[in-house]
Enzyme design. Structure first.
Site, PDB file in Angstrom:
ATOM      1  N   THR A  80      -7.389  -3.222   5.214  1.00  0.00           N
ATOM      2  CA  THR A  80      -6.701  -2.922   6.471  1.00  0.00           C
ATOM      3  C   THR A  80      -7.630  -2.280   7.493  1.00  0.00           C
ATOM      4  O   THR A  80      -8.668  -1.730   7.156  1.00  0.00           O
ATOM      5  CB  THR A  80      -5.498  -1.989   6.216  1.00  0.00           C
ATOM      6  OG1 THR A  80      -5.959  -0.756   5.671  1.00  0.00           O
ATOM      7  CG2 THR A  80      -4.499  -2.622   5.259  1.00  0.00           C
ATOM      8  N   ASP A  81      -7.207  -2.359   8.755  1.00  0.00           N
ATOM      9  CA  ASP A  81      -7.954  -1.709   9.822  1.00  0.00           C
ATOM     10  C   ASP A  81      -7.250  -0.415  10.221  1.00  0.00           C
ATOM     11  O   ASP A  81      -6.299   0.005   9.560  1.00  0.00           O
ATOM     12  CB  ASP A  81      -8.147  -2.655  11.012  1.00  0.00           C
ATOM     13  CG  ASP A  81      -6.829  -3.098  11.633  1.00  0.00           C
ATOM     14  OD1 ASP A  81      -5.788  -2.444  11.401  1.00  0.00           O
ATOM     15  OD2 ASP A  81      -6.843  -4.094  12.376  1.00  0.00           O
ATOM     16  N   LEU A  82      -7.678   0.199  11.294  1.00  0.00           N
ATOM     17  CA  LEU A  82      -7.117   1.482  11.715  1.00  0.00           C
ATOM     18  C   LEU A  82      -5.635   1.411  12.068  1.00  0.00           C
ATOM     19  O   LEU A  82      -4.937   2.412  12.013  1.00  0.00           O
ATOM     20  CB  LEU A  82      -7.901   2.041  12.906  1.00  0.00           C
ATOM     21  CG  LEU A  82      -9.321   2.503  12.594  1.00  0.00           C
ATOM     22  CD1 LEU A  82     -10.027   2.922  13.877  1.00  0.00           C
ATOM     23  CD2 LEU A  82      -9.304   3.644  11.599  1.00  0.00           C
ATOM     24  N   SER A  83      -5.150   0.222  12.411  1.00  0.00           N
ATOM     25  CA  SER A  83      -3.737   0.094  12.764  1.00  0.00           C
ATOM     26  C   SER A  83      -2.851  -0.104  11.536  1.00  0.00           C
ATOM     27  O   SER A  83      -1.637  -0.184  11.652  1.00  0.00           O
ATOM     28  CB  SER A  83      -3.534  -1.063  13.749  1.00  0.00           C
ATOM     29  OG  SER A  83      -3.826  -2.297  13.122  1.00  0.00           O
TER      30      SER A  83
END
Length: 156
Positions: free
Chosen positions: A30-33
């Site tokens: 996953t990314d920061l969001s």
């Protein structure tokens, strides 16, 4: 030679001419969001394609180690429709849709339950050690001919 461990990862399976491969989303995906980073869908599809070939009886590693060549992605068209999130259980489906002496075209879809997250049309070419296209092994072509999807398929 492939080294086997006592605990084996769960592989995919063919069902009605379609390869099905389960994937779980981990934090690293996953990314920061909090959603799966777009490039990771390509990783999921690569794992599914490799597993599809292994399940079909194609030993890419042996061919590479024997100096025969390897597959290279030559084209990919991908469409993102919805995001996956941490801990989602995903299903990557793969269908062989085109075959020639030097290339294979595979349609792949990533779903979470009934929701289509992304789909792609991936073209891979068989290349020799010099990086130039060459004919795929004849016994592989025979395997692929049995797997080419004959029904309607969604295309990106």
């Amino acid at each position: 030679m492939t080294v086997m461990c006592d605990d084996q990862p769960k592989g995919g399976r063919f069902e009605a001419g379609e390869h099905r491969f389960a994937v779980r989303v981990y934090f690293e995906d996953t990314d920061l969001s909090g959603v799966v980073y777009h490039a990771n869908y390509l990783r999921y599809m690569e794992r599914a394609r490799s597993d599809m070939l292994r399940v079909a009886g194609i030993d890419q590693r042996a061919a590479h180690e024997a100096g025969e060549g390897a597959y290279a992605v030559t084209d990919i068209a991908i469409r993102y429709a919805a995001p996956a999130r941490l801990d989602d259980d995903l299903l990557v489906t793969s269908r062989l849709v085109e075959l020639s002496p030097v290339r294979v075209v595979i349609h792949q879809t990533v779903r979470c339950g009934t929701v289509k997250l992304t789909d792609a049309k991936v073209t891979v070419a068989w290349v020799g050690p010099n990086g130039r296209p060459r004919r795929q092994p004849a016994d592989w072509i025979t395997i692929y001919q049995r797997l080419v999807w004959q029904g309607d398929t969604e295309r990106p």
